[in-house]
Design an enzyme around this catalytic site. Structure first.
Site, PDB file in Angstrom:
ATOM      1  N   ASP A  76       4.853   0.030  -2.581  1.00  0.00           N
ATOM      2  CA  ASP A  76       3.806  -0.842  -3.116  1.00  0.00           C
ATOM      3  C   ASP A  76       2.426  -0.293  -2.786  1.00  0.00           C
ATOM      4  O   ASP A  76       1.507  -0.357  -3.606  1.00  0.00           O
ATOM      5  CB  ASP A  76       3.945  -2.264  -2.550  1.00  0.00           C
ATOM      6  CG  ASP A  76       5.174  -2.977  -3.081  1.00  0.00           C
ATOM      7  OD1 ASP A  76       5.526  -2.738  -4.251  1.00  0.00           O
ATOM      8  OD2 ASP A  76       5.778  -3.771  -2.340  1.00  0.00           O
ATOM      9  N   ASP A  92       5.694  -1.371   1.925  1.00  0.00           N
ATOM     10  CA  ASP A  92       6.343  -2.168   0.892  1.00  0.00           C
ATOM     11  C   ASP A  92       6.303  -3.641   1.280  1.00  0.00           C
ATOM     12  O   ASP A  92       6.538  -3.992   2.443  1.00  0.00           O
ATOM     13  CB  ASP A  92       7.799  -1.722   0.719  1.00  0.00           C
ATOM     14  CG  ASP A  92       8.079  -1.174  -0.673  1.00  0.00           C
ATOM     15  OD1 ASP A  92       7.120  -0.911  -1.424  1.00  0.00           O
ATOM     16  OD2 ASP A  92       9.261  -1.021  -1.022  1.00  0.00           O
ATOM     17  N   LYS A  94       8.111  -7.174   0.961  1.00  0.00           N
ATOM     18  CA  LYS A  94       9.426  -7.716   0.627  1.00  0.00           C
ATOM     19  C   LYS A  94       9.483  -9.202   0.994  1.00  0.00           C
ATOM     20  O   LYS A  94       8.946  -9.611   2.021  1.00  0.00           O
ATOM     21  CB  LYS A  94      10.521  -6.950   1.365  1.00  0.00           C
ATOM     22  CG  LYS A  94      10.618  -5.479   0.979  1.00  0.00           C
ATOM     23  CD  LYS A  94      10.965  -5.307  -0.497  1.00  0.00           C
ATOM     24  CE  LYS A  94      11.067  -3.839  -0.893  1.00  0.00           C
ATOM     25  NZ  LYS A  94      11.347  -3.685  -2.352  1.00  0.00           N
TER      26      LYS A  94
END
Length: 270
Positions: A76, A92, A94
């Site tokens: 990301d 990232d 999540k």
């Protein structure tokens, strides 16, 4: 890497006293549109709030923050000194929501941690920069409780903001290196995504106590880069025990890894 990313992120969250709960989308005319409990939308909200924190961390430590150019491209966010930086940091976002048993206990948190069949195998597929250029891979994980009664698209006036239903609540957040929370199974039965270590103990996620945390990142990468694809007719292994046997048959000395894993299993019985 010149700083402790986990400490920096947690410090920023504490300093800003962030409330992760968002009730509505606001329009220029003052109308508020209610949010439902769609997990993709909630995940995007967490990502947007995290962006400002990551931008501050990048600026304070001399990094560039590069968001992913597409949802299917890992990670990301990339933190880097420049395009040629060989020690890039992958971040990232999540999310997962709590599922409850009849007795009220949670049934265990599970995250999908990205593909194991793309950049982990050829290094450049579906990734912002070559996998070899990343020295660290972090997950910012969010766990929340859904409000099943929250409806989406209802219109409210600004003065009714406090009356709007919040689509989620009881948000808990942690930051950890990906390999330390990874498990031995895919995130779901029909995808080629790494699944997190399933646990209902937040401290295991906060502290990074998955099986690869003891086995090490090299074993993690070897395990998941070779994990059989979903449609494979022949599978060399589907769990860590089978993987260690498989590696032993290939002539590798895995005696130390076997001892480490047996001890981990004894300490993490759930």
């Amino acid at each position: 890497m010149e700083f402790n990313f986990i400490e920096e992120f947690n410090k920023k969250v504490k300093e800003k006293n962030i409330d992760w709960e968002v009730s509505a989308l606001a329009a220029p005319n003052g109308n508020l549109y209610s949010l439902g409990s769609d997990s993709k939308l909630i995940g995007r909200i967490f990502e947007l709030i995290s962006y400002s924190i990551l931008q501050e961390i990048a600026e304070e430590h001399g990094y560039i923050l590069h968001p992913s150019e597409a949802q299917t491209v890992y990670p990301d966010f990339t933190l880097m000194k420049d395009e040629e930086d060989k020690e890039k940091i992958a971040v990232d976002i999540k999310t997962t929501y709590r599922n409850f048993k009849r007795n009220g206990e949670t049934s265990g948190y599970v995250f999908t941690l990205g593909s194991y069949a793309s950049f982990m195998r050829n290094g450049t597929k579906n990734i912002s920069y070559p996998y070899s250029q990343y020295s660290k891979h972090y997950v910012i994980g969010f766990v929340y409780t859904r409000n099943e009664d929250a409806s989406e698209g209802e219109v409210y006036n600004m003065d009714k903001l406090n009356e709007m239903p919040v689509p989620y609540k009881n948000v808990e957040v942690f930051v950890q290196e990906k390999y330390k929370i990874a498990g031995e199974k895919p995130g779901s039965g029909n995808t080629e995504n790494i699944g997190s270590y399933k646990t209902n103990r937040m401290d295991y996620l906060i502290n990074g106590e998955g099986p690869f945390s003891d086995l090490g990142i090299e074993i993690f990468e070897k395990y998941w880069s070779g994990y059989p694809k979903y449609r494979a007719t022949e599978k060399d292994y589907t769990n860590i025990d089978e993987f260690l046997v498989f590696m032993e048959k290939k002539g590798e000395d895995v005696s130390s890894s076997k001892r480490v894993y047996e001890l981990w299993k004894k300490l993490h019985k759930q």
